[in-house]
Design a protein around this motif. Structure first.
Motif, PDB file in Angstrom:
ATOM      1  N   ARG A 198       3.295  49.273  -7.535  1.00  0.00           N
ATOM      2  CA  ARG A 198       2.875  49.504  -6.152  1.00  0.00           C
ATOM      3  C   ARG A 198       3.501  48.428  -5.273  1.00  0.00           C
ATOM      4  N   VAL A 199       3.814  48.818  -4.053  1.00  0.00           N
ATOM      5  CA  VAL A 199       4.305  47.859  -3.067  1.00  0.00           C
ATOM      6  C   VAL A 199       3.218  47.773  -1.999  1.00  0.00           C
ATOM      7  N   LEU A 200       2.552  46.630  -1.953  1.00  0.00           N
ATOM      8  CA  LEU A 200       1.391  46.447  -1.079  1.00  0.00           C
ATOM      9  C   LEU A 200       1.704  45.421  -0.002  1.00  0.00           C
ATOM     10  N   LEU A 201       1.075  45.599   1.138  1.00  0.00           N
ATOM     11  CA  LEU A 201       1.265  44.714   2.273  1.00  0.00           C
ATOM     12  C   LEU A 201      -0.038  43.982   2.560  1.00  0.00           C
ATOM     13  N   LEU A 202       0.039  42.674   2.652  1.00  0.00           N
ATOM     14  CA  LEU A 202      -1.093  41.852   3.083  1.00  0.00           C
ATOM     15  C   LEU A 202      -0.836  41.492   4.534  1.00  0.00           C
TER      16      LEU A 202
ATOM     17  N   SER B  29       5.420  36.650  23.722  1.00  0.00           N
ATOM     18  CA  SER B  29       6.009  35.736  22.739  1.00  0.00           C
ATOM     19  C   SER B  29       7.533  35.764  22.810  1.00  0.00           C
ATOM     20  N   ASP B  30       8.065  36.516  23.774  1.00  0.00           N
ATOM     21  CA  ASP B  30       9.510  36.628  23.970  1.00  0.00           C
ATOM     22  C   ASP B  30      10.191  36.945  22.639  1.00  0.00           C
ATOM     23  N   SER B  31       9.722  38.022  22.005  1.00  0.00           N
ATOM     24  CA  SER B  31      10.181  38.364  20.661  1.00  0.00           C
ATOM     25  C   SER B  31      10.435  39.852  20.532  1.00  0.00           C
ATOM     26  N   MET B  32      11.248  40.190  19.573  1.00  0.00           N
ATOM     27  CA  MET B  32      11.423  41.595  19.234  1.00  0.00           C
ATOM     28  C   MET B  32      10.317  42.067  18.290  1.00  0.00           C
ATOM     29  N   PHE B  33       9.519  41.129  17.763  1.00  0.00           N
ATOM     30  CA  PHE B  33       8.489  41.478  16.795  1.00  0.00           C
ATOM     31  C   PHE B  33       7.086  41.298  17.369  1.00  0.00           C
ATOM     32  N   SER B  34       6.216  42.230  16.982  1.00  0.00           N
ATOM     33  CA  SER B  34       4.815  42.143  17.388  1.00  0.00           C
ATOM     34  C   SER B  34       3.892  41.931  16.194  1.00  0.00           C
ATOM     35  N   HIS B  35       4.429  42.019  14.987  1.00  0.00           N
ATOM     36  CA  HIS B  35       3.565  41.942  13.811  1.00  0.00           C
ATOM     37  C   HIS B  35       4.343  41.387  12.623  1.00  0.00           C
ATOM     38  N   VAL B  36       3.608  40.704  11.744  1.00  0.00           N
ATOM     39  CA  VAL B  36       4.183  40.175  10.511  1.00  0.00           C
ATOM     40  C   VAL B  36       3.129  40.238   9.411  1.00  0.00           C
ATOM     41  N   GLY B  37       3.584  40.447   8.200  1.00  0.00           N
ATOM     42  CA  GLY B  37       2.739  40.422   7.009  1.00  0.00           C
ATOM     43  C   GLY B  37       3.637  40.054   5.839  1.00  0.00           C
ATOM     44  N   PHE B  38       3.095  40.065   4.640  1.00  0.00           N
ATOM     45  CA  PHE B  38       3.971  39.847   3.489  1.00  0.00           C
ATOM     46  C   PHE B  38       3.592  40.793   2.360  1.00  0.00           C
ATOM     47  N   VAL B  39       4.573  41.043   1.512  1.00  0.00           N
ATOM     48  CA  VAL B  39       4.498  42.073   0.493  1.00  0.00           C
ATOM     49  C   VAL B  39       4.200  41.455  -0.864  1.00  0.00           C
ATOM     50  N   PHE B  40       3.495  42.210  -1.685  1.00  0.00           N
ATOM     51  CA  PHE B  40       3.460  41.872  -3.099  1.00  0.00           C
ATOM     52  C   PHE B  40       3.509  43.159  -3.901  1.00  0.00           C
ATOM     53  N   THR B  41       4.105  43.058  -5.067  1.00  0.00           N
ATOM     54  CA  THR B  41       4.222  44.221  -5.939  1.00  0.00           C
ATOM     55  C   THR B  41       3.253  44.047  -7.089  1.00  0.00           C
TER      56      THR B  41
ATOM     57  N   VAL C  19      -2.786  47.028   2.334  1.00  0.00           N
ATOM     58  CA  VAL C  19      -2.489  48.459   2.399  1.00  0.00           C
ATOM     59  C   VAL C  19      -1.162  48.722   1.694  1.00  0.00           C
ATOM     60  N   PRO C  20      -0.959  49.936   1.190  1.00  0.00           N
ATOM     61  CA  PRO C  20       0.356  50.264   0.660  1.00  0.00           C
ATOM     62  C   PRO C  20       1.388  50.212   1.788  1.00  0.00           C
ATOM     63  N   LEU C  21       2.523  49.591   1.530  1.00  0.00           N
ATOM     64  CA  LEU C  21       3.574  49.517   2.540  1.00  0.00           C
ATOM     65  C   LEU C  21       4.011  50.912   2.970  1.00  0.00           C
ATOM     66  N   SER C  22       3.989  51.853   2.059  1.00  0.00           N
ATOM     67  CA  SER C  22       4.407  53.221   2.366  1.00  0.00           C
ATOM     68  C   SER C  22       3.577  53.863   3.482  1.00  0.00           C
ATOM     69  N   HIS C  23       2.356  53.380   3.696  1.00  0.00           N
ATOM     70  CA  HIS C  23       1.521  53.953   4.757  1.00  0.00           C
ATOM     71  C   HIS C  23       2.156  53.776   6.137  1.00  0.00           C
ATOM     72  N   TYR C  24       2.908  52.700   6.318  1.00  0.00           N
ATOM     73  CA  TYR C  24       3.584  52.511   7.597  1.00  0.00           C
ATOM     74  C   TYR C  24       4.613  53.613   7.844  1.00  0.00           C
ATOM     75  N   LEU C  25       5.092  54.231   6.779  1.00  0.00           N
ATOM     76  CA  LEU C  25       6.139  55.240   6.891  1.00  0.00           C
ATOM     77  C   LEU C  25       5.623  56.665   6.893  1.00  0.00           C
ATOM     78  N   SER C  26       4.367  56.863   6.490  1.00  0.00           N
ATOM     79  CA  SER C  26       3.887  58.243   6.401  1.00  0.00           C
ATOM     80  C   SER C  26       2.456  58.476   6.848  1.00  0.00           C
ATOM     81  N   ASP C  27       1.627  57.440   6.819  1.00  0.00           N
ATOM     82  CA  ASP C  27       0.202  57.646   7.116  1.00  0.00           C
ATOM     83  C   ASP C  27      -0.403  56.413   7.771  1.00  0.00           C
TER      84      ASP C  27
ATOM     85  N   GLY D 116       6.358  38.353  -1.932  1.00  0.00           N
ATOM     86  CA  GLY D 116       6.709  37.274  -1.020  1.00  0.00           C
ATOM     87  C   GLY D 116       7.658  37.708   0.079  1.00  0.00           C
ATOM     88  N   ASP D 117       8.245  38.912  -0.026  1.00  0.00           N
ATOM     89  CA  ASP D 117       9.086  39.402   1.064  1.00  0.00           C
ATOM     90  C   ASP D 117       8.236  39.512   2.327  1.00  0.00           C
TER      91      ASP D 117
END
Length: 192
Positions: free
Chosen positions: A59-63, A43-55, A74-82, A24-25
């Motif tokens: 595994r820490v996965l992103l929807l 959108s006058d925002s600092m953010f361009s994307h949003v999703g939510f996590v589930f474990t 996808v695995p959240l870790s992919h944003y950090l390495s792949d 839910g994070d």
């Protein structure tokens, strides 16, 4: 307060915070890609994307919903390495927030059930055009069509459990609206 609560957050290494991430994070991204910059600008925002996590099973996965794939997991870790199978990290900044509602097993199952029902639904590319037309020339109004931009996807999953994020006067919702919600706490900026 808006999204200013995300400015100046402590930067924490993914491996340092991985075990404290909860289902839910809410994941926010601020990209350095052309489409990201357009979304952030309009959108006058600092953010361009949003999703939510589930474990799940350690595994820490992103929807999320993304342009080329639609709703995916996808695995959240992919944003950090792949990111996007490039062997490189995401070109931008990554953040994590948490809604202050408590999520019991039934609540989580309803939210994840809604997410599962929308897996592989198309990304709403027409919605991006409508949003830009609305912001630049004042035309258009949001309508549900079974395709989702990232913030619409997160919104419908949280609505399934009774959490309603604010929208603009034309019915559109951006990552900014979710991040600025008073019930969303800014946790940290994620780094590799």
């Amino acid at each position: 307060m808006g999204t200013k609560k995300f400015e100046g957050l402590e930067r924490k290494a993914y491996l340092q915070i991985r075990n404290s991430i909860q289902t839910g994070d809410i994941f926010f991204a601020s990209g350095n890609y052309p489409m990201s910059r357009i979304i952030e600008h309009f959108s006058d925002s600092m953010f361009s994307h949003v999703g939510f996590v589930f474990t799940w099973n350690d595994r820490v996965l992103l929807l999320e919903s993304v342009e080329d794939d639609g709703v995916r997991m996808v695995p959240l870790s992919h944003y950090l390495s792949d990111y996007e199978n490039t062997g490189s990290s995401y070109n931008g900044r990554l953040f994590l927030g948490r809604h202050n509602a408590s999520f019991d097993t039934g609540t989580i199952n309803r939210m994840l059930g809604k997410a599962a029902d929308t897996l592989n639904k198309k990304y709403d590319k027409d919605e991006i055009t409508k949003i830009i037309a609305r912001i630049t020339i004042g035309l258009g109004k949001h309508g549900d069509n079974g395709a989702y931009i990232c913030s619409e996807f997160v919104d419908i999953c949280f609505r399934e459990i009774g959490i309603v994020f604010p929208r603009d006067s034309k019915g559109f919702i951006f990552p900014e609206h979710i991040a600025a919600d008073a019930n969303v706490e800014a946790l940290f900026e994620i780094v590799a």
